[in-house]
Design an enzyme around this catalytic site. Structure first.
Site, PDB file in Angstrom:
ATOM      1  CE  LYS A 103      -6.785   8.732   4.961  1.00 48.30           C
ATOM      2  NZ  LYS A 103      -5.850   8.166   4.012  1.00 48.30           N
ATOM      3  CD  GLU A 160      -7.203   3.139  -1.224  1.00 47.28           C
ATOM      4  OE1 GLU A 160      -6.450   3.772  -0.253  1.00 47.28           O
ATOM      5  OE2 GLU A 160      -7.407   3.410  -2.362  1.00 47.28           O
ATOM      6  CG  ASP A 179      -3.152  12.063  -0.163  1.00 49.48           C
ATOM      7  OD1 ASP A 179      -4.005  11.076  -0.339  1.00 49.48           O
ATOM      8  OD2 ASP A 179      -1.864  11.690   0.281  1.00 49.48           O
ATOM      9  CB  SER A 180      -7.883  11.346  -3.344  1.00 49.40           C
ATOM     10  OG  SER A 180      -8.937  11.949  -2.488  1.00 49.40           O
ATOM     11  CG  ASP A 202      -5.007  11.526   3.577  1.00 42.37           C
ATOM     12  OD1 ASP A 202      -4.982  10.707   4.360  1.00 42.37           O
ATOM     13  OD2 ASP A 202      -5.680  11.278   2.452  1.00 42.37           O
ATOM     14  CD  GLU A 216      -1.182   6.691   1.750  1.00 45.58           C
ATOM     15  OE1 GLU A 216      -0.238   5.877   1.207  1.00 45.58           O
ATOM     16  OE2 GLU A 216      -1.943   7.486   0.951  1.00 45.58           O
TER      17      GLU A 216
HETATM   18  O1  KIV Z   1      -6.992  10.352  -0.140  1.00 44.83           O
HETATM   19  C1  KIV Z   1      -7.721   9.656  -0.129  1.00 44.83           C
HETATM   20  O2  KIV Z   1      -8.974  10.045  -0.464  1.00 44.83           O
HETATM   21  C2  KIV Z   1      -8.146   8.557   0.568  1.00 44.83           C
HETATM   22  C3  KIV Z   1      -9.232   7.497   0.609  1.00 44.83           C
HETATM   23  C4  KIV Z   1      -9.367   6.891  -0.612  1.00 44.83           C
HETATM   24  C5  KIV Z   1      -9.256   6.378   1.680  1.00 44.83           C
HETATM   25  O3  KIV Z   1      -7.027   8.229   1.454  1.00 44.83           O
END
Ligand code: KIV
Length: 253
Positions: free
Chosen positions: A112, A176, A44-45, A84, A114
């Site tokens: 994934k 992280e 989600d970056s 994510d 968090e």
């Molecule tokens: O969203 C993302 O890119 C991430 C990585 C930085 C691990 O969660």
């Protein structure tokens, strides 16, 4: 070579480092897979590096599904694709299950999420349903409004949360910006691959943000990242340099 959960487990057993990069579209996913990046994270970056937001919070589930579909097409089955869960998509178990369904049906191999204790009931249910899950501990970008961009958990809490997530059924874990010694302890403790970002060299693999390693991120690039395009004429060369540096242990120093 097709990457599966079994392959990833074998990498860990054989102490072969796992190269992971974020990817957000088909073209980059293609070249990452071609370069030998074993795991592609549709992070989600993308809210920050692709959409230009200052946090990951505005990213929606629909957008994650859209980008996951593109990455899956570009990867062509050569890389393991992790998607994510965006902000609040896992606020309840029911919402999390619906979000995971959308991401897996978009072609992701794994989702994934968090957090530690908060996500245990969802991880347990997903594992029961046969959905591969990656945990994410340490700096949690979705908690930025509350705690900023830093890892706030003490070492013991991180180790406990990692163990609890493993027992709930995760198949992979991202750490992280956690202290190197903690990352090493967790990597040795868990039988699943532990992937680090800004957490030192002693994890089973490394993940970085694709745009950071290509020097494309405007403004601030994290100090733990590296521009792999420097010294290369092409993006393909930079991706191969990243894979080689992770595999050989040259990155991170
Ligand atoms: O969203 C993302 O890119 C991430 C990585 C930085 C691990 O969660």
């Amino acid at each position: 070579m097709t990457i599966t959960l079994k392959t990833l487990a074998q990498f860990k057993q054989q102490q072969e480092k796992i190269a992971v990069l974020t990817a957000y579209d088909a073209a980059f996913a293609h070249w990452c897979a071609q370069a030998g990046v074993e795991v592609l994270l549709v992070g989600d970056s993308l809210g920050m590096v692709v959409q230009g937001h200052s946090t990951t919070l505005p990213v929606t589930l629909e957008q994650m599904i859209y980008h996951t579909q593109m990455v899956v097409r570009g990867a062509g089955g050569r890389s393991w694709v992790v998607a994510d869960m965006p902000f609040m998509a896992d606020a309840t178990v029911e919402q999390g299950l619906a979000a995971a369904q959308g991401l897996i049906q978009a072609g992701a191999n794994m989702v994934k999420l968090e957090g530690g204790e908060r996500v245990l009931p969802l991880v347990t249910r997903l594992a029961q349903l046969g959905v591969p899950v990656c945990g994410h501990l340490g700096l949690l970008p979705q908690r930025v409004l509350k705690v900023g961009y830093r890892s706030t958990d003490p070492a013991e809490a991180l180790v406990e949360q990692a163990q609890a997530l493993y027992q709930a059924g995760i198949d992979m874990l991202v750490l992280e910006c956690v202290p190197e010694t903690v990352a090493q302890t967790i990597s040795r403790m868990l039988p699943i691959p532990v992937i680090g970002i800004g957490s030192g060299p002693d994890t089973d693999g490394q993940v970085l943000v694709l745009y950071d390693i290509l020097g494309l991120t405007p403004g601030h690039t994290p100090s733990f990242s590296r521009n792999f395009l420097a010294g290369c004429d092409t993006i393909q060369c930079a991706l191969q340099a990243y894979v080689q540096a992770v595999k050989s242990g040259a990155f991170p120093p």
